[in-house]
Design an enzyme around this catalytic site. Structure first.
Site: not given
Length: 179
Positions: A96, A99
């Site tokens: 991600c 993230c």
């Protein structure tokens, strides 16, 4: 029939309607793009071939930093639900991008609020039961827990700036302290 007009410095253009363009673009490998690709590999980044597709991609491994404790489903009850202090849980994944973007900011928050707040991370791929139980649909997801329960309206999804995270945490900790 659609024809492609290729130039190494200009993206591909097609002289046909859009419906034919997409079908042609999927099957077309322009020599000029390969030339640009080879020039970029010499100057900037090393590439390797993917065994599945045969396409080149940059050899860079970016992982989520781990200054904050990463816990699993087995530790969740002990670390989060039975905690005396409020716990900010961040649901993350190594693949991600947002993230990885927010990771240093969350690490900063764990140090900044260490006397008032506990911060933990949960890997999305390794903990499917928690993902399903707390209905985490977007990553990164931040949820604040207090006394074993999710604090109402504490859920945030997606990346945010340091200023926004500070505002978010200050408001939450103020509301939790008042309750």
């Amino acid at each position: 029939m659609a024809t492609a007009i290729c130039n190494p410095t200009v993206p591909l253009r097609f002289s046909s309607p859009p419906a034919a363009t997409t079908a042609l673009a999927m099957n077309l490998r322009a020599p000029s793009r390969n030339l640009v690709f080879r020039q970029q590999t010499r100057r900037k980044t090393r590439f390797r071939l993917s065994p599945e597709t045969g396409c080149g991609f940059p050899v860079r491994k970016l992982a989520v930093s781990c200054q904050v404790v990463v816990i699993t489903e087995n530790e969740f009850s002990e670390q989060v639900l039975k905690s005396e202090s409020p716990v900010l849980v961040e649901f993350i994944a190594n693949w991600c991008g947002p993230c990885r973007l927010i990771a240093p900011i969350v690490d900063w928050a764990s140090q900044e609020y260490k006397d008032r707040l506990k911060v933990v991370k949960i890997d999305h791929d390794s903990n499917p039961k928690l993902i399903e139980e707390y209905k985490v649909y977007g990553l990164p997801a931040l949820i604040l827990f207090k006394n074993g329960k999710e604090v109402p309206e504490s859920r945030r999804e997606g990346a945010m700036t340091k200023v926004k995270l500070k505002e978010y945490l200050d408001a939450l900790l103020e509301s939790v302290a008042a309750a």
